[in-house]
Design an enzyme around this catalytic site. Structure first.
Site, PDB file in Angstrom:
ATOM      1  N   ASP A 176       4.066   7.788  -2.028  1.00 16.99           N
ATOM      2  CA  ASP A 176       5.056   8.805  -1.643  1.00 16.99           C
ATOM      3  C   ASP A 176       5.991   8.394  -0.508  1.00 16.99           C
ATOM      4  OD1 ASP A 176       3.308   9.103   0.546  1.00 16.99           O
ATOM      5  OD2 ASP A 176       3.471  11.287   0.554  1.00 16.99           O
ATOM      6  N   GLU A 419      -5.831   3.536  -2.577  1.00 21.81           N
ATOM      7  CA  GLU A 419      -5.826   4.317  -3.820  1.00 21.81           C
ATOM      8  C   GLU A 419      -5.435   3.532  -5.060  1.00 21.81           C
ATOM      9  OE1 GLU A 419      -3.995   8.181  -3.458  1.00 21.81           O
ATOM     10  OE2 GLU A 419      -5.383   8.765  -1.869  1.00 21.81           O
ATOM     11  N   TYR A 472      -8.044  15.609  -0.429  1.00 22.71           N
ATOM     12  CA  TYR A 472      -7.199  16.689   0.086  1.00 22.71           C
ATOM     13  C   TYR A 472      -7.743  18.050  -0.316  1.00 22.71           C
ATOM     14  CZ  TYR A 472      -4.130  13.231   1.943  1.00 22.71           C
ATOM     15  OH  TYR A 472      -3.637  12.199   2.696  1.00 22.71           O
ATOM     16  N   GLU A 508      -8.500   9.868   4.665  1.00 16.86           N
ATOM     17  CA  GLU A 508      -7.361  10.807   4.624  1.00 16.86           C
ATOM     18  C   GLU A 508      -7.869  12.200   4.297  1.00 16.86           C
ATOM     19  OE1 GLU A 508      -4.143   9.725   1.977  1.00 16.86           O
ATOM     20  OE2 GLU A 508      -4.157   7.640   2.643  1.00 16.86           O
TER      21      GLU A 508
END
Ligand code: GCB
Length: 602
Positions: A176, A419, A472, A508
């Site tokens: 991103d 990732e 997340y 994260e």
């Protein structure tokens, strides 16, 4: 690729540095004829003499946000940079002149006075060449650089180029952060004598409060009849110990009552650095070359539960970060990096990950000096095609990274990737080879792969020393539901440990937050929601910490950062604890309480 050392340029009695930073001429290549610059030999002329739209571009900086033209911001393909410079006449007599780029994103070709001196691919990594024979001494010289930002299925990181209906090229990628490009770090000329110190490796073999053992290896190019003198000097410039060598340039040094390198807040004097003064002497004892290498004395060990510095277990608390700021993008900016490290001190963090690429050497120096522990990540992010050519380049990025950072005490873990799509069967052999490659280059630091997959689906984490995962909760899953966070985080971290029997780090977690948006009761995107999300995670971490295998927590992200244009992002990724302008959101004050509380445990 240059073979040999890639030592950071440092001045000494025998070495001079001249910066090429400043305003360069800049041309964006028209994609209707992208190879025109090569065909017309732009590197042989001045860009100003050609009939081109030449602009001024600062170096170092990303070029994307400097102009007012969206076509430059979103350009895919080549741009050209050029400037002139003088080198002093006496440089022709002192030995060798080198040209070193700290990074060009993504691929660069470099010419001096019309002659090609370097080709390099992969951003965020330094490259250099000797250019002694290409320079005009005491006269004007021209340097020309072509820079290509295109990301393809076999670049690191991977990307794709698609052609829009009107023929314009658009770069797409699955990560991103914005694909900033250009000459984004300093450019330097420096000199060495003809016989010179090409590389230095220093490893701490033992470190206790009373005794330390350092092993060093100096590689020399040129006349091997020189003698090598190494002298370890403390912060106050007192000589601690030393050795004279010939003809071999490796050996070991014992240090009594050493001042060890400790992480921030684990010791009243964190980040203590000695200097290893390496000198080459000729047969008369006269100085031939000198390089001063900073050295932190610390050992690093790990078990299936812990990571230990100087035999003491450490708990990592910090951030994922980006090199990112307004206008300059990923360009090195000294006021910004000092501000960032002042904020890191203020908040009491002891670690961060260089997500998702190697950071500037000036930033790494700060981490070494402050005792901030670094998870050093190579530029591989979201890899999804595991081809052989990808493997070779990914390995090359690790070779270059380890060559650059091997002597840094701050670097405590190598991160092989962020990732990657490790659920695919091809990922297994691929990452076996990637981790093996790291082990072949450095056995003194543990490895990790930062996973988005779960412990049951990944094919890769069996190879690493420390398991890392991103998740997340209450954001990309169960958005708006904070009540599930604690249970989910505890369960997932526990399952990683159960499956792999290795230490676990949460690399994260977080949620986007608009600074100044308030809702009571909390509601997603508000400052209250970020505070709620963090405090739930802290409860999970407190529980996990006492289980003995959970060794670190990293918030995503230190600061808000720019992303590609996307309907999910309002002016970028807003998961920062600080705004892009480096001011605190409410969560920063909460985080500060936690990090200082964790620090008190030492
Ligand atoms: C992730 C990525 C990170 C993104 C983050 C997000 O999993 O590792 O690069 O920025 O999620 O905020 O979406």
């Amino acid at each position: 690729l240059h073979k040999g050392g890639i030592l950071y340029p440092r001045e000494s009695e025998t070495r001079q540095i001249q910066s090429l930073d400043g305003l360069w001429n800049f041309v964006v290549m028209n994609n209707s004829n992208p190879v025109l610059g090569f065909k017309q030999h732009w590197h042989k002329k001045s860009l100003r003499e050609l009939d081109l739209d030449v602009q001024l571009m600062p170096v170092p900086s990303s070029y994307n946000d400097i102009t007012t033209d969206w076509q430059i911001r979103d350009h895919v393909g080549l741009v050209w940079y050029e400037r002139t410079f003088f080198v002093p006449k006496f440089w022709s007599e002192i030995g060798r002149v080198w040209l070193r780029f700290e990074s060009v994103s993504y691929a660069a070709q470099v010419w001096i006075n019309g002659q090609q001196v370097m080709i390099h691919e992969i951003g965020h990594l330094p490259f250099l060449a000797e250019i002694t024979a290409y320079l005009r001494y005491g006269l004007e010289n021209r340097i020309t650089v072509s820079c290509d930002n295109t990301l393809l299925p076999d670049t690191v990181p991977q990307g794709y180029v698609k052609e829009l209906q009107n023929g314009r090229l658009q770069q797409t990628y699955t990560f991103d952060f914005y694909n900033y490009a250009g000459i984004d770090r300093p450019v330097k000329l420096y000199t060495t004598p003809k016989t010179y110190i090409d590389d230095i490796t220093v490893i701490t073999l033992e470190a206790t409060p009373t005794n330390a053992l350092l092993q060093y290896n100096v590689s020399v190019i040129g006349d091997y009849n020189v003698t090598c003198r190494v002298t370890l000097v403390d912060k106050n410039k007192n000589v601690v110990t030393g050795q004279l060598h010939s003809p071999d340039f490796f050996g070991s040094l014992r240090v009594e009552n050493p001042k060890l390198w400790w992480p921030y807040l684990m010791n009243p004097e964190p980040g203590y650095l000695y200097s290893l003064e390496v000198e080459l002497l000729d047969s008369y004892g006269d100085l031939v070359d000198k390089y001063i290498q900073p050295v932190g004395i610390r050992t690093l060990t790990w078990t299936n539960k812990q990571l230990l510095i100087n035999s003491k277990p450490v708990y990592l608390h910090g951030f994922g970060r980006h090199e990112d700021s307004d206008i300059r993008g990923k360009g090195l900016d000294l006021p910004l990096i000092i501000r960032d490290h002042n904020l890191i001190k203020w908040i009491g963090a002891n670690a961060y990950r260089t997500s998702h690429y190697p950071y500037a050497e000036e930033i790494m120096d700060l981490a070494d000096q402050m005792g901030i522990m670094i998870i050093d990540e190579c530029p591989s992010v979201n890899t999804e095609i595991f081809s052989n050519s990808m493997l070779v380049k990914h390995q090359s990025s690790l070779t270059q990274l380890i060559q650059r950072d091997k002597n840094r005490p701050a670097v405590i873990i190598w991160s092989a990737a962020n990732e990657p799509r490790t659920q695919y069967p091809a990922a297994k052999e691929y990452f076996r080879q990637i981790i093996q490659h790291i082990k072949n280059l450095d056995t003194t630091r543990p490895t990790t792969i930062v996973e988005a997959q779960g412990s049951g689906t990944t094919q890769a984490s069996e190879f690493v020393d420390i398991v890392s995962f991103n998740r997340y909760n209450a954001w990309y899953s169960n958005e708006g539901n904070l009540d599930l966070v604690i249970e989910n985080v505890v369960n997932e971290a526990t399952s990683w440990n159960t499956v792999y029997n290795k230490p676990v780090i949460m690399q994260e977690y977080g949620g986007d937050t608009m600074a100044g948006l308030h809702f009571l009761p909390n509601f997603i995107w508000s400052e209250e929601y970020q505070v709620g999300l963090l405090s739930r995670h802290f409860q999970a971490f407190d529980f996990l910490k006492i289980q003995g295998f959970f060794i670190g927590e990293f918030i995503w992200n230190f600061a808000d950062f720019k992303t590609a244009q996307d309907y999910k992002r309002v002016g970028g990724n807003k998961k920062g604890i600080f705004t892009r302008n480096r001011q605190p959101k409410s969560s920063a004050h909460l985080l500060r309480k936690r990090y200082w509380y964790l620090a008190k445990e030492y």
